[in-house]
Write a protein that holds these residues in place. Structure first.
Motif, PDB file in Angstrom:
ATOM      1  N   PRO A  89      37.572  23.193 128.246  1.00 41.55           N
ATOM      2  CA  PRO A  89      36.359  23.282 127.286  1.00 41.55           C
ATOM      3  C   PRO A  89      36.865  23.015 125.905  1.00 41.55           C
ATOM      4  O   PRO A  89      36.011  22.776 125.017  1.00 41.55           O
ATOM      5  N   ARG A  90      38.227  22.989 125.524  1.00 37.71           N
ATOM      6  CA  ARG A  90      38.732  22.649 124.206  1.00 37.71           C
ATOM      7  C   ARG A  90      39.535  21.433 124.200  1.00 37.71           C
ATOM      8  O   ARG A  90      40.246  21.123 123.203  1.00 37.71           O
ATOM      9  N   LEU A  94      36.503  15.892 124.152  1.00 35.52           N
ATOM     10  CA  LEU A  94      35.575  16.595 124.243  1.00 35.52           C
ATOM     11  C   LEU A  94      34.758  17.204 123.188  1.00 35.52           C
ATOM     12  O   LEU A  94      33.333  16.928 122.723  1.00 35.52           O
ATOM     13  N   LEU A  95      35.689  17.797 122.443  1.00 33.66           N
ATOM     14  CA  LEU A  95      35.134  18.451 121.073  1.00 33.66           C
ATOM     15  C   LEU A  95      34.606  17.349 120.288  1.00 33.66           C
ATOM     16  O   LEU A  95      33.639  17.746 119.631  1.00 33.66           O
ATOM     17  N   LEU A  98      31.242  16.619 121.398  1.00 34.33           N
ATOM     18  CA  LEU A  98      30.353  17.725 121.080  1.00 34.33           C
ATOM     19  C   LEU A  98      29.796  17.813 119.515  1.00 34.33           C
ATOM     20  O   LEU A  98      28.990  17.943 119.358  1.00 34.33           O
ATOM     21  N   ARG A  99      30.976  17.602 118.722  1.00 34.25           N
ATOM     22  CA  ARG A  99      30.833  17.688 117.409  1.00 34.25           C
ATOM     23  C   ARG A  99      29.688  16.611 116.768  1.00 34.25           C
ATOM     24  O   ARG A  99      28.641  16.666 116.126  1.00 34.25           O
TER      25      ARG A  99
ATOM     26  N   THR B 172      27.574  21.554 125.308  1.00 35.15           N
ATOM     27  CA  THR B 172      28.339  22.639 124.661  1.00 35.15           C
ATOM     28  C   THR B 172      28.153  24.138 125.056  1.00 35.15           C
ATOM     29  O   THR B 172      29.089  24.807 125.029  1.00 35.15           O
ATOM     30  N   ALA B 175      30.655  24.443 127.810  1.00 35.82           N
ATOM     31  CA  ALA B 175      32.144  24.302 127.418  1.00 35.82           C
ATOM     32  C   ALA B 175      32.398  25.776 127.010  1.00 35.82           C
ATOM     33  O   ALA B 175      33.236  26.429 127.128  1.00 35.82           O
ATOM     34  N   TRP B 179      35.085  28.625 127.839  1.00 37.85           N
ATOM     35  CA  TRP B 179      36.008  29.000 126.700  1.00 37.85           C
ATOM     36  C   TRP B 179      35.820  30.607 126.787  1.00 37.85           C
ATOM     37  O   TRP B 179      37.114  31.130 126.546  1.00 37.85           O
ATOM     38  N   VAL B 318      30.325  24.681 118.183  1.00 41.71           N
ATOM     39  CA  VAL B 318      31.290  23.670 118.300  1.00 41.71           C
ATOM     40  C   VAL B 318      32.217  23.972 116.934  1.00 41.71           C
ATOM     41  O   VAL B 318      33.632  24.032 117.321  1.00 41.71           O
ATOM     42  N   GLU B 322      36.160  24.653 117.504  1.00 45.32           N
ATOM     43  CA  GLU B 322      37.113  23.630 116.874  1.00 45.32           C
ATOM     44  C   GLU B 322      38.197  24.605 116.085  1.00 45.32           C
ATOM     45  O   GLU B 322      39.393  24.420 116.119  1.00 45.32           O
ATOM     46  N   ALA B 325      40.520  26.061 118.698  1.00 41.87           N
ATOM     47  CA  ALA B 325      41.262  25.067 119.571  1.00 41.87           C
ATOM     48  C   ALA B 325      42.619  25.048 119.193  1.00 41.87           C
ATOM     49  O   ALA B 325      43.023  25.093 118.441  1.00 41.87           O
TER      50      ALA B 325
END
Lengths: 122, 325
Positions: A89-90, A94-95, A98-99, B172, B175, B179, B318, B322, B325
């Protein structure tokens, strides 16, 4: 294509609302009229930005997954990969996807939403 | 059903000095609950909460008599809540309903975070919210009507199951579920959780600050950090994203108020877990509300448009992913 609702569904709801536009101006009606105005503005933005947003999303998905396909198919593959744990997921790539997707979608759905400023402003 | 007439008949039972009810007006017509404001002719300002005939209950919602009992129990903790005046019987002709005192103030978050009228109370509001939450969480469980119990993993599983029933494919959310599952905090001894403690359900007076915690329909037993995280969800900051607590205060003020009123220690990371789960829950709720449009149950433009609020929760998730992360 953006779904839940699609542009066509929004248009149908607007048509229904406009057809009923005979009732008195009660508070509920005033509220719904404001929602309808927002929906019309959203549809205008989607007409301008929707195609590019989907093309960008599809292109990113193809790179992220390393396969070609149409948007719906690739998006489903990404959902499956996340659900099964094949993609973490992180994961930074991928991020990034998604961003970029969130930014393109909010530009259509709700460009004034403060979460956009928050995401860009950190 | 003629609500004003039924209220007029009920008036003498609500106050010895009243003969009738006046100024009955519907404040909101939600799908699951109606709220009416009215006055007794002796001047008493009141609110009627009632479930419309044939309304589907919110998935986790309790009967209204249950909600009234909870508000009475919450009042015993010292938390500011409306005084319950009467729980309706079938012979009152109002259906499932109760009557409570009407508080003076504002519930609209947009006004509370922006209007000059609230400039005086706004700086202390997050601290005050912390205090009030500590009071609520201190409720003696023996005093309460029976309530469902949940924890972080349970809430996550419940909302993931709801999401899976829907055809939407949102990476999203996928994920975020994984998470949050990996970072879910261990359960603590359950406390009374309000369950919907946020702008919209907080009555704020321009001089007295927080005077009432409303809408106890989603109360349950659970993790106290759930309530602290929920009021920090970005969707109810009304543009003031730098003020995480409801758009009017910072995390530390909320936690300090909580500790000052005797609340057990809550780590910021635990609060932020629940904040992120809150964004995810709100996103799933938006999808569910859109479903009632898609199924034809509610063809209104409002129900269609709420589906497009899912992207606001995605952009917030998101940012949170972030950051961690």
């Amino acid at each position: 294509m953006i779904t839940c609702p699609t542009a066509a569904e929004l248009q149908a709801a607007l048509t229904l609302f406009d057809r009923d536009d005979a009732g008195p101006a009660d508070p509920r009606r005033v509220f719904l009229a404001r929602v309808a105005d927002n929906a019309r503005a959203l549809l205008d933005r989607e007409a301008t930005l929707g195609e590019a947003a989907e093309a960008g999303e599809r292109a990113r998905l193809a790179v992220l997954l390393g396969v070609e396909g149409d948007f719906t198919d690739l998006n489903r593959q990404l959902c499956d990969a996340l659900r099964s744990g094949a993609i973490e997921p992180r994961d930074p790539a991928l991020l990034d996807h998604l961003r970029a997707t969130a930014i393109a979608r909010i530009a259509i759905d709700q460009p004034g939403y403060c979460g956009l400023e928050a995401l860009l402003g950190d | 059903m003629n609500i004003p007439a039924a209220l007029a008949r009920l008036a003498p039972h609500l106050s010895a000095r009243a003969t009738t009810a006046v100024n009955a007006r519907q404040l909101s017509g939600g799908a699951s609950l109606e709220t009416w404001a009215f006055d007794l002719d002796d001047g008493t300002p009141l609110i009627l909460r009632r479930r419309p005939e044939g309304a589907a209950m919110r998935e986790t919602a309790a009967p209204l008599a249950h909600e009234a009992a909870l508000i009475v129990a919450a009042a015993r903790t010292g938390a500011p809540v409306p005084v319950i005046e009467h729980v309706c019987d079938p012979e009152d002709g109002l259906g499932e309903a109760f009557v409570m005192r009407r508080l003076e103030g504002e519930t609209l978050g947009k006004r509370i975070v922006r209007d000059a009228a609230f400039d005086t109370v706004r700086p202390g509001l997050a601290h005050r919210c912390g205090q009030v939450l500590a009071q609520i969480h201190g409720a003696l469980l023996d005093d309460l009507p029976s309530l469902a119990t949940s924890d972080a993993r349970g809430e996550l599983a419940r909302y993931e199951a709801v999401y899976r029933q829907h055809t939407a494919e949102r990476p999203t959310f996928e994920a975020a579920f994984r998470w949050l599952e990996a970072s879910a905090p261990e359960p603590v001894t359950p406390v009374l959780v309000h369950g919907d403690f946020r702008n919209g359900n907080l009555m704020v007076h321009p001089e007295q600050g927080l005077v009432g915690v409303l809408d106890w329909e989603l109360a349950h037993l659970g993790d106290p950090a759930e309530d602290l995280g929920w009021i920090c969800v970005n969707s109810w900051r009304f543009g003031q994203w730098r003020q995480p607590v409801g758009g009017f205060g910072d995390y530390q003020a909320l936690l300090d108020g909580y500790a000052a009123a005797g609340g057990r220690e809550i780590l910021l990371s635990r609060l932020q877990f629940w904040q992120a789960l809150g964004s995810l829950k709100w996103g799933v709720m938006c999808l569910m509300m859109y479903s009632s449009f898609a199924s034809g149950a509610d063809p209104s433009i409002e129900r269609a448009m709420i589906g497009r609020r899912v992207s606001e929760t995605e952009i917030d998730l998101v940012r949170l992913m972030e950051a961690m992360a």
